[in-house]
Design a protein around this motif. Structure first.
Motif, PDB file in Angstrom:
ATOM      1  N   UNK A 188       0.675  -1.490  -0.225  1.00  0.00           N
ATOM      2  CA  UNK A 188      -0.349  -0.152  -0.144  1.00  0.00           C
ATOM      3  C   UNK A 188       1.259   1.040   0.559  1.00  0.00           C
ATOM      4  N   UNK A 189       1.559   1.034   0.876  1.00  0.00           N
ATOM      5  CA  UNK A 189       2.417   2.397   0.895  1.00  0.00           C
ATOM      6  C   UNK A 189       3.932   2.904  -0.119  1.00  0.00           C
ATOM      7  N   UNK A 190       4.388   1.281  -0.850  1.00  0.00           N
ATOM      8  CA  UNK A 190       5.158   1.499  -1.983  1.00  0.00           C
ATOM      9  C   UNK A 190       4.284   2.261  -3.621  1.00  0.00           C
ATOM     10  N   UNK A 191       2.619   1.630  -3.061  1.00  0.00           N
ATOM     11  CA  UNK A 191       2.112   2.304  -4.006  1.00  0.00           C
ATOM     12  C   UNK A 191       1.727   3.666  -4.015  1.00  0.00           C
ATOM     13  N   UNK A 192       1.208   3.609  -2.816  1.00  0.00           N
ATOM     14  CA  UNK A 192       1.154   4.967  -2.786  1.00  0.00           C
ATOM     15  C   UNK A 192       2.424   6.501  -2.725  1.00  0.00           C
ATOM     16  N   UNK A 193       3.137   5.976  -2.618  1.00  0.00           N
ATOM     17  CA  UNK A 193       3.918   6.752  -2.732  1.00  0.00           C
ATOM     18  C   UNK A 193       4.795   7.253  -4.184  1.00  0.00           C
ATOM     19  N   UNK A 194       4.356   8.075  -5.377  1.00  0.00           N
ATOM     20  CA  UNK A 194       5.059   8.557  -6.352  1.00  0.00           C
ATOM     21  C   UNK A 194       6.561   8.701  -6.373  1.00  0.00           C
ATOM     22  N   UNK A 195       7.130   9.201  -5.384  1.00  0.00           N
ATOM     23  CA  UNK A 195       8.459   9.715  -5.821  1.00  0.00           C
ATOM     24  C   UNK A 195       9.269   8.545  -6.327  1.00  0.00           C
ATOM     25  N   UNK A 196      10.556   8.760  -6.955  1.00  0.00           N
ATOM     26  CA  UNK A 196      11.311   7.990  -6.498  1.00  0.00           C
ATOM     27  C   UNK A 196      11.767   7.249  -5.009  1.00  0.00           C
ATOM     28  N   UNK A 197      11.739   5.746  -4.821  1.00  0.00           N
ATOM     29  CA  UNK A 197      12.058   4.700  -3.701  1.00  0.00           C
ATOM     30  C   UNK A 197      13.220   4.519  -3.679  1.00  0.00           C
ATOM     31  N   UNK A 198      13.369   3.855  -2.189  1.00  0.00           N
ATOM     32  CA  UNK A 198      13.895   2.429  -2.200  1.00  0.00           C
ATOM     33  C   UNK A 198      13.549   1.801  -0.893  1.00  0.00           C
ATOM     34  N   UNK A 199      13.683   0.467  -1.002  1.00  0.00           N
ATOM     35  CA  UNK A 199      12.416  -0.168   0.180  1.00  0.00           C
ATOM     36  C   UNK A 199      13.841  -1.222   0.798  1.00  0.00           C
ATOM     37  N   UNK A 200      13.898  -1.279   2.965  1.00  0.00           N
ATOM     38  CA  UNK A 200      14.573  -1.689   3.340  1.00  0.00           C
ATOM     39  C   UNK A 200      14.247  -3.304   3.969  1.00  0.00           C
ATOM     40  N   UNK A 201      14.643  -3.986   3.986  1.00  0.00           N
ATOM     41  CA  UNK A 201      14.032  -5.168   4.743  1.00  0.00           C
ATOM     42  C   UNK A 201      15.202  -3.927   6.146  1.00  0.00           C
ATOM     43  N   UNK A 202      13.760  -4.843   7.494  1.00  0.00           N
ATOM     44  CA  UNK A 202      14.448  -4.509   9.038  1.00  0.00           C
ATOM     45  C   UNK A 202      13.339  -5.661   9.424  1.00  0.00           C
ATOM     46  N   UNK A 203      14.119  -5.216  10.825  1.00  0.00           N
ATOM     47  CA  UNK A 203      13.668  -6.557  11.389  1.00  0.00           C
ATOM     48  C   UNK A 203      13.542  -5.693  13.265  1.00  0.00           C
ATOM     49  N   UNK A 204      12.277  -5.047  13.857  1.00  0.00           N
ATOM     50  CA  UNK A 204      12.728  -4.501  15.183  1.00  0.00           C
ATOM     51  C   UNK A 204      13.097  -5.258  16.004  1.00  0.00           C
ATOM     52  N   UNK A 205      13.714  -4.994  15.866  1.00  0.00           N
ATOM     53  CA  UNK A 205      14.459  -6.413  17.177  1.00  0.00           C
ATOM     54  C   UNK A 205      16.057  -5.612  17.734  1.00  0.00           C
ATOM     55  N   UNK A 206      16.156  -5.684  19.142  1.00  0.00           N
ATOM     56  CA  UNK A 206      17.506  -4.769  18.961  1.00  0.00           C
ATOM     57  C   UNK A 206      17.673  -5.036  20.886  1.00  0.00           C
ATOM     58  N   UNK A 207      19.181  -5.746  19.987  1.00  0.00           N
ATOM     59  CA  UNK A 207      19.373  -6.120  19.116  1.00  0.00           C
ATOM     60  C   UNK A 207      18.939  -7.500  17.718  1.00  0.00           C
ATOM     61  N   UNK A 208      19.072  -7.768  16.421  1.00  0.00           N
ATOM     62  CA  UNK A 208      18.726  -7.903  16.150  1.00  0.00           C
ATOM     63  C   UNK A 208      19.077 -10.271  15.671  1.00  0.00           C
ATOM     64  N   UNK A 209      18.330 -10.648  16.036  1.00  0.00           N
ATOM     65  CA  UNK A 209      19.608 -11.997  16.122  1.00  0.00           C
ATOM     66  C   UNK A 209      19.486 -12.485  14.655  1.00  0.00           C
ATOM     67  N   UNK A 210      20.874 -13.289  13.598  1.00  0.00           N
ATOM     68  CA  UNK A 210      20.567 -13.796  12.899  1.00  0.00           C
ATOM     69  C   UNK A 210      20.137 -14.319  11.850  1.00  0.00           C
ATOM     70  N   UNK A 211      18.915 -15.558  13.260  1.00  0.00           N
ATOM     71  CA  UNK A 211      18.133 -16.007  12.484  1.00  0.00           C
ATOM     72  C   UNK A 211      16.364 -15.190  12.344  1.00  0.00           C
ATOM     73  N   UNK A 212      16.613 -14.228  12.197  1.00  0.00           N
ATOM     74  CA  UNK A 212      15.419 -12.549  12.407  1.00  0.00           C
ATOM     75  C   UNK A 212      16.075 -11.678  11.056  1.00  0.00           C
ATOM     76  N   UNK A 213      16.869 -12.043  10.116  1.00  0.00           N
ATOM     77  CA  UNK A 213      17.133 -11.120   9.929  1.00  0.00           C
ATOM     78  C   UNK A 213      16.606 -10.657   8.882  1.00  0.00           C
ATOM     79  N   UNK A 214      15.941 -12.084   7.748  1.00  0.00           N
ATOM     80  CA  UNK A 214      15.183 -11.144   6.588  1.00  0.00           C
ATOM     81  C   UNK A 214      16.067 -11.371   5.606  1.00  0.00           C
ATOM     82  N   UNK A 215      17.283 -11.797   5.517  1.00  0.00           N
ATOM     83  CA  UNK A 215      18.197 -11.492   4.256  1.00  0.00           C
ATOM     84  C   UNK A 215      16.806 -12.387   2.709  1.00  0.00           C
TER      85      UNK A 215
END
Length: 346
Positions: free
Chosen positions: A158-185
């Motif tokens: 929804x957000x990517x479709x809504x924004x008209x400007x050039x964009x980049x999208x980041x994979x992110x896991x909201x864990x602090x710190x993030x363990x490797x098994x939850x990184x989502x590479x």
């Protein structure tokens, strides 16, 4: 796709995320700019909080870490800078060759940052449902970096479709710190194909391995938190890199990107290694002195360095051949020391 963050054709865009590591100190905020610049990063990023515009006094703590703030609302107030102070931070960053970024958390913060001439937006993952702020950002026409740490696909779509400007999208896991098994590479490739835009990793692992792996998998942008020391005060220290680690990351990911940009032809590479091959490979040599007329048999020859004589692969072919002259032990012989096949037949 050529975008605003391209400095060179193949450079990784590395963002040093300060967030609230400055702990409300303008002097510390300026010091972080210098640290990020000296590490060789592409951009420095802050967060622009205006407490009254984004929170209620009853907002709960994510992590209760601050003994000097009675409430999280009090903490956000202490993190505020005046527009003139934000302008000076931006000027300082640009003087150090950095792109200045700051994530807004309210429409008022968007207006403040737009007023100082910010060149692009970073949207925190918790703001992907904040339509009024998204619309205010979109109205500026400036490029947008979208973090996805807490969002399902339908929300990101929804957000990517809504924004008209050039964009980049980041994979992110909201864990602090993030363990490797939850990184989502694994999601980097899907983000790229799904949205046909540059992708990045907003990393909270406090390691070098994860962001370097992300670049090897196609990430063009990285965002990592920075702390001056492991003893620094603040909620993000455990998920941050130290200044020297940030410098190592910048060097590492750019080396990886350079390597990926230059595919190697194995045969051409081997040809270039001809002098090295001669040094490290082996040749057939007598294990003991052998007289002229001796017929070579098993046990007469052994493979030793260097590789400038007859190669070991020819051993079976040489058995049964007669020596034309005396040869010494360990002598690098060639075909001139051996009878040829026609002579053997006679």
């Amino acid at each position: 796709m050529q975008t605003w963050f391209d400095r060179t054709e193949r450079e990784v865009f590395v963002i040093g995320e300060v967030a609230q590591a400055h702990d409300g100190s303008l002097g510390s905020a300026h010091a972080y700019i210098d640290v990020v610049a000296e590490a060789g990063a592409s951009a420095v990023k802050f967060q622009t909080h205006i407490a009254a515009a984004e929170s209620t006094p009853s907002e709960p703590w994510r992590v209760r870490f601050s003994p000097q703030d009675e409430t999280r609302y009090d903490y956000w107030r202490r993190m505020e800078f005046e527009p003139s102070q934000w302008r000076e931070l931006k000027r300082h960053a640009e003087e150090r060759g950095l792109v200045f970024l700051s994530s807004p958390f309210s429409v008022q913060a968007v207006e403040l940052l737009d007023g100082i001439g910010i060149s692009a937006w970073k949207i925190a993952s918790g703001e992907l449902t904040h339509d009024a702020m998204l619309d205010a950002i979109d109205a500026t026409g400036k490029p947008v970096l979208v973090s996805t740490g807490m969002s399902p696909w339908r929300e990101i779509d929804r957000v990517v479709g809504r924004l008209r400007a050039d964009k980049a999208v980041f994979q992110c896991t909201s864990a602090y710190p993030c363990p490797p098994e939850k990184t989502g590479l694994n999601l980097l490739g899907e983000l790229s194909s799904r949205y046909d835009c540059p992708v990045g990793l907003s990393d909270h692992s406090a390691t070098l391995a994860t962001p370097i792996a992300a670049v090897a998998l196609g990430a063009e942008l990285l965002e990592v938190h920075v702390a001056l020391s492991r003893s620094s005060f603040g909620p993000d220290t455990a998920s941050s890199l130290l200044p020297q680690e940030l410098a190592q990351l910048v060097d590492g990911v750019r080396r990886v990107r350079t390597a990926l940009a230059h595919p190697v032809d194995k045969d051409e590479a081997a040809e270039e290694m001809a002098p090295m091959r001669a040094l490290f490979q082996r040749s057939l040599v007598p294990v003991r002195p052998l007289p002229a007329g001796h017929v070579l048999e098993h046990g007469d020859l052994i493979a030793k360095k260097p590789g400038t004589g007859l190669p070991p692969q020819r051993l079976e072919e040489l058995l049964g051949r007669r020596l034309r002259r005396d040869v010494a032990a360990d002598e690098l012989i060639d075909d001139s020391a051996l009878s040829d096949a026609s002579e053997e037949e006679r």
